[in-house]
Design a protein around this motif. Structure first.
Motif, short mmCIF file in Angstrom:
data_model
loop_
_atom_site.label_atom_id
_atom_site.label_comp_id
_atom_site.label_asym_id
_atom_site.label_seq_id
_atom_site.Cartn_x
_atom_site.Cartn_y
_atom_site.Cartn_z
N SER A 116 12.61 0.17 24.15
CA SER A 116 11.38 -0.36 23.56
C SER A 116 10.57 0.78 22.97
CB SER A 116 10.55 -1.11 24.59
OG SER A 116 10.03 -0.23 25.57
N LEU A 117 9.69 0.44 22.03
CA LEU A 117 8.85 1.46 21.40
C LEU A 117 7.86 2.04 22.40
CD1 LEU A 117 8.11 -0.17 17.91
CD2 LEU A 117 9.71 1.68 18.45
N GLY A 118 7.42 1.21 23.34
CA GLY A 118 6.49 1.71 24.35
C GLY A 118 7.10 2.78 25.23
N ARG A 119 8.32 2.53 25.69
CA ARG A 119 9.02 3.52 26.52
C ARG A 119 9.36 4.76 25.70
NH1 ARG A 119 13.32 -0.41 29.76
NH2 ARG A 119 11.76 -1.53 31.02
N LEU A 120 9.69 4.55 24.44
CA LEU A 120 9.97 5.70 23.57
C LEU A 120 8.73 6.58 23.44
CD1 LEU A 120 11.64 7.28 21.47
CD2 LEU A 120 10.86 5.63 19.75
N LYS A 121 7.58 5.95 23.24
CA LYS A 121 6.32 6.70 23.12
C LYS A 121 6.03 7.46 24.40
CE LYS A 121 1.35 6.08 22.38
NZ LYS A 121 0.25 5.10 22.13
N ASN A 122 6.22 6.80 25.55
CA ASN A 122 5.97 7.47 26.83
C ASN A 122 6.89 8.67 27.04
OD1 ASN A 122 3.97 5.60 27.47
ND2 ASN A 122 5.39 4.24 28.56
N ALA A 123 8.17 8.51 26.66
CA ALA A 123 9.14 9.60 26.81
C ALA A 123 8.76 10.78 25.93
CB ALA A 123 10.53 9.10 26.46
N LEU A 124 8.32 10.49 24.71
CA LEU A 124 7.93 11.57 23.79
C LEU A 124 6.67 12.29 24.29
CD1 LEU A 124 8.55 9.86 20.31
CD2 LEU A 124 9.97 11.56 21.47
N VAL A 125 5.72 11.52 24.80
CA VAL A 125 4.48 12.13 25.31
C VAL A 125 4.78 13.00 26.52
CG1 VAL A 125 2.26 11.66 26.41
CG2 VAL A 125 2.96 10.33 24.41
N GLU A 126 5.62 12.48 27.43
CA GLU A 126 5.92 13.19 28.67
C GLU A 126 6.74 14.46 28.44
OE1 GLU A 126 8.31 12.50 32.91
OE2 GLU A 126 8.03 10.83 31.50
#
Length: 323
Positions: free
Chosen positions: A68-78
């Motif tokens: 999902s785009l949400g998990r992708l965003k979280n992975a990139l931020v982390e």
């Protein structure tokens, strides 16, 4: 049994793809740097563009992995925005890879594709020496013999290089050889690591563009001299390199050896037809030695610790005879 059959088939598939990518990339790059018509493109921009494409592909794969785009965003931020130290660490290998990729263009501007493929195998003795000196590991007598054989083979190829009659530019074989010499001297997701690497790589290669071709790029444009063949080379360097980094874990040393030897053969055949390469006896003999040495070096190391010395020597001799 069925699983084993599929596994072997997949390994053969990986081997075939790796071989075709290596041979095609070398020949196509050589073509764009020697006999391709039109204005010569800037190799530094091609290296930079390759890193950009790899980054985009890695983002796409990470998006698929996270779901999902949400998990992708979280992975990139982390792992990206909140981990500047990781980016800094990966900037070191990024510099090395940037130099390697630029050296490939320099080498293939001055060496035939077949000669390049053979000489590139000098990475094996370099790796062997680093393994012994830095990791305190030992090599078997068979591996040391194969390293010596490979060095002899490369020397024979370089002693009297095969000539290509259709090459339209002046070449410097010594410069090409030196470029090849430079070319080879966690729980985190593979795609996250790739993204971290390629972000650093883009920054490093952009600096290389500015330092080496900055004035010309400003005057003529980033994509000056790009043709369909150049785009094909960039495609192979990005997609092929990314694919190889994924499937390499599914192949053992013997299969990698076969892949390298097959790439040499394919590059030689292509060079004969495309560049008018004239095969000399020294080149043919040296290339054969290199192919055999690659295979021997990849053979499993014998465990002689539990064997009497005479039995160990006998088993080693039988292995050499069987080859």
């Amino acid at each position: 049994m069925a699983v084993e059959s599929v596994s072997v088939g997949f390994k053969v598939y990986c081997l075939t793809v790796m071989t075709m990518v290596a041979a095609t990339y070398t020949v196509a790059l050589r073509y764009t740097r020697t006999i391709s018509s039109g204005d010569m493109y800037f190799s530094t921009t091609a290296v930079c563009l390759t890193e950009v494409i790899k980054l985009l592909l890695s983002l796409a794969m990470l998006s698929k992995e996270t779901g999902s785009l949400g998990r992708l965003k979280n992975a990139l931020v982390e792992h990206i925005l909140s981990s500047p130290k990781e980016l800094l660490k990966l900037s070191v290998p990024s510099v090395v890879y940037a130099i390697q990729n630029n050296m490939a263009f320099l080498a293939l501007s001055n060496l035939d594709a077949a000669v390049y493929q053979v000489t590139y195998q000098l990475k094996i003795p370099c790796t062997a020496l680093c393994t012994v000196l830095m990791l305190n590991r030992s090599l078997s007598r068979l591996q040391w013999g194969s390293v010596f054989m490979l060095c002899v083979g490369v020397t024979m190829v370089q002693w009297k290089p095969a000539e290509a009659s259709k090459v339209q530019i002046e070449q410097n074989p010594l410069l090409g050889f030196m470029a090849v010499a430079v070319l080879k001297s966690s729980d985190t997701s593979l795609w996250v690591r790739n993204i971290q690497m390629y972000i650093s790589g883009i920054v490093v290669t952009l600096v290389g563009v500015y330092i080496t071709d900055g004035h010309n790029v400003q005057e003529k444009g980033f994509f000056f001299g790009y043709t369909p063949w150049v785009c094909f080379v960039v495609f192979l360097a990005s997609v092929g390199g990314l694919y190889t980094s994924v499937v390499v874990k599914y192949t053992d040393n013997i299969m990698k050896g076969f892949s390298a030897a097959a790439a040499i053969v394919l590059s030689t055949v292509a060079s004969v037809f495309l560049f008018g390469l004239q095969i000399t006896l020294a080149f043919a003999s040296g290339a054969l030695l290199v192919c055999v040495s690659i295979y021997l070096y990849g053979l499993p190391k014998l465990d002689t610790s539990k064997l009497p010395q005479k039995d160990a020597d006998k088993e080693l001799k039988e292995k050499l005879i069987s080859v």
